[in-house]
Design a protein around this motif. Sequence first.
Motif, mmCIF file in Angstrom:
data_model
loop_
_atom_site.group_PDB
_atom_site.id
_atom_site.type_symbol
_atom_site.label_atom_id
_atom_site.label_comp_id
_atom_site.label_asym_id
_atom_site.label_seq_id
_atom_site.Cartn_x
_atom_site.Cartn_y
_atom_site.Cartn_z
ATOM 1 N N GLU A 1 5.329 -4.047 2.113
ATOM 2 C CA GLU A 1 5.356 -2.673 1.690
ATOM 3 C C GLU A 1 6.042 -2.699 0.174
ATOM 4 O O GLU A 1 7.058 -3.451 -0.020
ATOM 5 N N TRP A 2 5.916 -1.589 -0.443
ATOM 6 C CA TRP A 2 6.469 -1.274 -1.788
ATOM 7 C C TRP A 2 6.665 -0.009 -1.994
ATOM 8 O O TRP A 2 5.719 0.665 -1.727
ATOM 9 N N GLU A 3 7.636 0.715 -2.869
ATOM 10 C CA GLU A 3 7.856 2.022 -3.065
ATOM 11 C C GLU A 3 8.589 2.090 -4.236
ATOM 12 O O GLU A 3 9.381 1.300 -4.884
ATOM 13 N N GLU A 4 8.407 3.257 -4.804
ATOM 14 C CA GLU A 4 9.178 3.721 -6.190
ATOM 15 C C GLU A 4 10.181 4.750 -5.587
ATOM 16 O O GLU A 4 10.007 5.769 -5.204
ATOM 17 N N ASN A 5 11.261 4.586 -6.086
ATOM 18 C CA ASN A 5 12.424 5.526 -5.747
ATOM 19 C C ASN A 5 13.405 5.754 -7.016
ATOM 20 O O ASN A 5 13.976 4.955 -7.615
ATOM 21 N N PHE A 6 13.441 7.054 -7.603
ATOM 22 C CA PHE A 6 14.388 7.420 -8.455
ATOM 23 C C PHE A 6 14.033 6.445 -9.679
ATOM 24 O O PHE A 6 14.849 5.968 -10.435
ATOM 25 N N GLY A 7 12.613 6.212 -10.090
ATOM 26 C CA GLY A 7 12.217 5.494 -11.336
ATOM 27 C C GLY A 7 12.269 3.910 -11.050
ATOM 28 O O GLY A 7 11.845 3.082 -12.175
ATOM 29 N N TYR A 8 12.756 3.350 -9.913
ATOM 30 C CA TYR A 8 12.849 1.917 -9.875
ATOM 31 C C TYR A 8 11.739 1.434 -8.595
ATOM 32 O O TYR A 8 11.591 2.302 -7.640
ATOM 33 N N LEU A 9 11.376 0.287 -8.526
ATOM 34 C CA LEU A 9 10.729 -0.259 -7.617
ATOM 35 C C LEU A 9 11.222 -1.165 -6.746
ATOM 36 O O LEU A 9 12.252 -1.641 -6.919
ATOM 37 N N TYR A 10 10.762 -0.844 -5.267
ATOM 38 C CA TYR A 10 11.507 -1.666 -4.203
ATOM 39 C C TYR A 10 10.085 -2.043 -3.297
ATOM 40 O O TYR A 10 9.257 -1.736 -3.058
ATOM 41 N N GLY A 11 10.378 -3.592 -2.831
ATOM 42 C CA GLY A 11 9.402 -4.028 -2.113
ATOM 43 C C GLY A 11 9.860 -4.924 -0.985
ATOM 44 O O GLY A 11 11.317 -5.805 -1.309
ATOM 45 N N THR A 12 9.172 -5.165 0.000
ATOM 46 C CA THR A 12 9.438 -6.428 0.965
ATOM 47 C C THR A 12 8.523 -7.170 1.073
ATOM 48 O O THR A 12 7.390 -7.083 1.126
ATOM 49 N N SER A 13 9.185 -8.442 0.849
ATOM 50 C CA SER A 13 8.111 -9.674 1.075
ATOM 51 C C SER A 13 7.567 -9.987 2.263
ATOM 52 O O SER A 13 8.246 -10.254 3.098
ATOM 53 N N GLY A 14 6.184 -9.807 2.217
ATOM 54 C CA GLY A 14 5.683 -10.141 3.670
ATOM 55 C C GLY A 14 5.551 -11.711 4.051
ATOM 56 O O GLY A 14 5.738 -12.084 5.140
ATOM 57 N N LEU A 15 5.565 -12.574 2.858
ATOM 58 C CA LEU A 15 5.558 -14.006 3.186
ATOM 59 C C LEU A 15 6.876 -14.425 3.612
ATOM 60 O O LEU A 15 7.041 -15.329 4.645
ATOM 61 N N ILE A 16 8.090 -14.029 3.103
ATOM 62 C CA ILE A 16 9.536 -14.438 3.750
ATOM 63 C C ILE A 16 9.532 -13.742 5.204
ATOM 64 O O ILE A 16 9.995 -14.479 6.141
ATOM 65 N N MET A 17 9.206 -12.502 5.188
ATOM 66 C CA MET A 17 9.427 -11.852 6.706
ATOM 67 C C MET A 17 8.562 -12.706 7.680
ATOM 68 O O MET A 17 9.147 -12.924 8.762
ATOM 69 N N ASN A 18 7.269 -12.642 7.375
ATOM 70 C CA ASN A 18 6.388 -13.550 8.396
ATOM 71 C C ASN A 18 6.696 -14.839 8.596
ATOM 72 O O ASN A 18 6.485 -15.663 9.930
ATOM 73 N N GLY A 19 7.255 -15.527 7.548
ATOM 74 C CA GLY A 19 7.741 -16.952 7.754
ATOM 75 C C GLY A 19 8.865 -16.962 8.741
ATOM 76 O O GLY A 19 8.776 -17.902 9.526
ATOM 77 N N PHE A 20 10.005 -16.051 8.489
ATOM 78 C CA PHE A 20 10.839 -16.135 9.730
ATOM 79 C C PHE A 20 10.357 -15.836 11.115
ATOM 80 O O PHE A 20 10.789 -16.296 11.978
ATOM 81 N N LEU A 21 9.461 -14.817 11.316
ATOM 82 C CA LEU A 21 9.034 -14.415 12.597
ATOM 83 C C LEU A 21 8.285 -15.617 13.126
ATOM 84 O O LEU A 21 8.542 -15.564 14.441
ATOM 85 N N LYS A 22 7.465 -16.163 12.460
ATOM 86 C CA LYS A 22 6.659 -17.142 13.090
ATOM 87 C C LYS A 22 7.548 -18.598 13.483
ATOM 88 O O LYS A 22 7.026 -19.189 14.564
ATOM 89 N N ASP A 23 8.524 -18.573 12.705
ATOM 90 C CA ASP A 23 9.585 -19.713 13.303
ATOM 91 C C ASP A 23 10.435 -19.113 14.290
ATOM 92 O O ASP A 23 11.415 -19.924 14.872
ATOM 93 N N GLY A 24 10.237 -17.858 14.885
ATOM 94 C CA GLY A 24 11.024 -17.611 16.322
ATOM 95 C C GLY A 24 12.348 -16.953 15.575
ATOM 96 O O GLY A 24 13.242 -16.720 16.444
ATOM 97 N N ARG A 25 12.419 -16.474 14.259
ATOM 98 C CA ARG A 25 13.450 -15.835 14.080
ATOM 99 C C ARG A 25 13.476 -14.356 13.919
ATOM 100 O O ARG A 25 12.532 -13.695 13.532
ATOM 101 N N ASP A 26 14.604 -13.705 14.497
ATOM 102 C CA ASP A 26 14.557 -12.016 14.438
ATOM 103 C C ASP A 26 14.971 -11.948 13.133
ATOM 104 O O ASP A 26 15.683 -12.655 12.153
#
Length: 202
Positions: A70-95
């Motif tokens: 996901e990614w969004e623009e807030n007050f003129g700046y961009l913010y995003g969450t890396s799916g690669l990093i997130m899914n890597g943790f989850l597949k390794d059993g990490r919360d």
Amino acid sequence: MQGIFIIISAPSGAGKTSIYREFLKIYPEVKFSISHTTRPPRPDEVDGRDYHFVSEQTFRELIDRGEFVEWEENFGYLYGTSGLIMNGFLKDGRDVLLDIDTRGAKRVKASLTGGIYVFVLPASQPELENRLRGRGDNPILIRQRVARAAAEIAEVAWYDYVIINEDLPLAVDNLCAIYVAEKSKRDRMTSNVEHFLRAIPL
């Protein structure tokens, strides 16, 4: 067993960062998903700890490669969450704990199952406005943030849990309680239960 992810959202100034930082001290095994942003760091922020601070060009290249869940623009700046990093943790059993605004959280909820959604409210609207003014932003930006906060609070209806941040230690305890309760749900403990059932002589 795949890890679980908790998304924590709040209007700016509600104190969610203080809450989840204390939570992560108690549960250091929970990984924090560090968002990417194009905004400049604040004086107390560190690249790679609070955010990955990148240029707009780099951010848009990541968008083009489909690396954000996901990614969004807030007050003129961009913010995003890396799916690669997130899914890597989850597949390794990490919360994983994620700090995402309501629009981004809704995008994640539409595309991924199994998330835990927590919304943090300040003690009162006047306190929220005082916190926003205390950040030293210009009056126009403060008004924008107050209006945005009202819109975000209206989204609380679809979150799983609500924490009112009247007292920081209590708010941290509430987040810990949510995490422990979710980890103890029967459907997450299936493999443990089956282990005991197999051990019972027929």
